[in-house]
Design a protein around this motif. Structure first.
Motif, PDB file in Angstrom:
ATOM      1  N   MET A  54      35.577  51.199  13.338  1.00 15.71           N
ATOM      2  CA  MET A  54      36.431  50.573  14.340  1.00 15.71           C
ATOM      3  C   MET A  54      36.873  49.168  13.951  1.00 15.71           C
ATOM      4  O   MET A  54      37.994  48.757  14.278  1.00 15.71           O
ATOM      5  CB  MET A  54      35.663  50.535  15.671  1.00 15.71           C
ATOM      6  N   PHE A  58      40.507  47.440  14.678  1.00 15.62           N
ATOM      7  CA  PHE A  58      40.603  46.411  15.704  1.00 15.62           C
ATOM      8  C   PHE A  58      41.243  45.142  15.140  1.00 15.62           C
ATOM      9  O   PHE A  58      42.082  44.519  15.776  1.00 15.62           O
ATOM     10  CB  PHE A  58      39.212  46.121  16.265  1.00 15.62           C
ATOM     11  N   LEU A  64      40.205  49.303  21.822  1.00 11.32           N
ATOM     12  CA  LEU A  64      39.088  50.199  22.134  1.00 11.32           C
ATOM     13  C   LEU A  64      39.268  50.691  23.560  1.00 11.32           C
ATOM     14  O   LEU A  64      39.370  49.886  24.493  1.00 11.32           O
ATOM     15  CB  LEU A  64      37.759  49.464  21.982  1.00 11.32           C
ATOM     16  N   VAL A  94      40.097  45.827  25.115  1.00 13.51           N
ATOM     17  CA  VAL A  94      39.059  46.810  25.432  1.00 13.51           C
ATOM     18  C   VAL A  94      39.325  47.281  26.860  1.00 13.51           C
ATOM     19  O   VAL A  94      39.294  46.480  27.794  1.00 13.51           O
ATOM     20  CB  VAL A  94      37.647  46.222  25.299  1.00 13.51           C
ATOM     21  N   THR A 133      40.998  53.205  19.132  1.00 15.10           N
ATOM     22  CA  THR A 133      39.758  53.980  19.119  1.00 15.10           C
ATOM     23  C   THR A 133      39.479  54.466  20.533  1.00 15.10           C
ATOM     24  O   THR A 133      39.615  53.701  21.492  1.00 15.10           O
ATOM     25  CB  THR A 133      38.576  53.119  18.631  1.00 15.10           C
ATOM     26  N   SER A 208      30.193  47.386  21.859  1.00 13.69           N
ATOM     27  CA  SER A 208      31.096  46.254  22.091  1.00 13.69           C
ATOM     28  C   SER A 208      30.534  44.952  21.540  1.00 13.69           C
ATOM     29  O   SER A 208      31.284  44.131  20.990  1.00 13.69           O
ATOM     30  CB  SER A 208      31.406  46.112  23.585  1.00 13.69           C
TER      31      SER A 208
END
Length: 271
Positions: A54, A58, A64, A94, A133, A208
């Motif tokens: 990831m 990112f 995410l 996120v 993702t 995370s």
């Protein structure tokens, strides 16, 4: 007939709960909770593989996403909502989505999890793309909303992972990276908000937090990009500057106000 063991639906190891004293109930629940972290430890290779894959996405602008229903969906939203204040990230990096939409955060929406097409529709509203993702969360591993979203995302070139408490479940098979955490029967049979939910929370914390550290949102062990949104956080940031720069508390507070973040103040004084 399913071709995998539904551990999450297996009978509790305890019975006649209604006849137990409160102290007995709490001790037995605590005994079961102690099994959770050990079960999560077994899934660390899969969690590590997800984070490693990831990070470059990112850093290239990918996001995410978490999807889930019920408790699982709420846990994804909780994790996503804590990233901006903790790490100073924009709210759109996120993102947590729950079957039934935001109203399902507080109140269950009937049959919302049963539509295998809806998750992708929800994701398309965010212009999802192949840099993103998607992590699906479902204790049972059978939730149509989650499985449908993961399958479509994988077909579309996204990195996908599935957090489930039933190894070999449809979610585990659908995701590129299955994160299987068999915590055993729940204290109250089938109540997956208990051990299963706790295991999901632990896994999400790891995903995370490790991601934020790897992309540079932590210095040493400090949250140097946190939002200064209340007096507690302003005090924490001030003390960070006192510790790292040797300033007085007053001077550190002035610097924090001037530059707006711990990181920017550190960068200024260390030039």
């Amino acid at each position: 007939m399913s071709d995998f063991d539904k551990i999450t639906e297996s009978p509790s190891l305890y019975d006649h709960l209604e006849g137990m004293e409160v102290s007995e109930l709490l001790n037995f629940i605590n005994d079961e909770d102690q099994k959770v972290a050990l079960a999560v430890r077994e899934s660390l290779p899969s969690i590590s593989a997800l984070v490693e894959a990831m990070v470059p996405r990112f850093l290239s602008g990918g996001r995410l996403f978490y999807i889930g229903a019920g408790t699982s969906g709420r846990l994804g939203i909780l994790d996503a909502s804590e990233i901006p204040p903790t790490y100073g990230m924009p709210h759109d990096r996120v993102i947590g989505l729950i079957a039934g939409g935001d109203r399902a955060i507080r109140k269950a929406v009937e049959h919302a999890e049963d539509d295998p097409e809806q998750a992708w529709k929800d994701l398309e509203a965010h212009s999802i793309n192949d840099l993103d993702t998607l992590v699906g969360i479902a204790a049972s591993g059978t939730t149509p909303y989650v499985i449908g979203g993961i399958r479509k995302a994988r077909e579309s070139g996204l990195l996908t992972a599935g957090i489930t408490n039933n190894p070999g479940s449809p979610l585990a098979r659908a995701a590129e990276i299955p994160i299987e955490i068999p915590v055993g029967p729940e204290f109250v049979t089938g109540s997956t908000r208990m051990k299963s939910g706790t295991s999901q929370k632990l896994a999400l914390n790891m995903i995370s937090t490790a991601l934020m550290i790897r992309i540079g949102r932590v210095s040493g062990n400090k949250m140097v990009h946190m939002q200064l949104s209340n007096n507690k956080l302003i005090d924490r940031g001030t003390r960070y500057l006192v510790e790292h720069l040797g300033l007085s508390y007053e001077k550190a507070g002035e610097a924090l106000t001037q530059f707006g973040s711990v990181q920017k103040a550190l960068e200024h004084f260390k030039k």
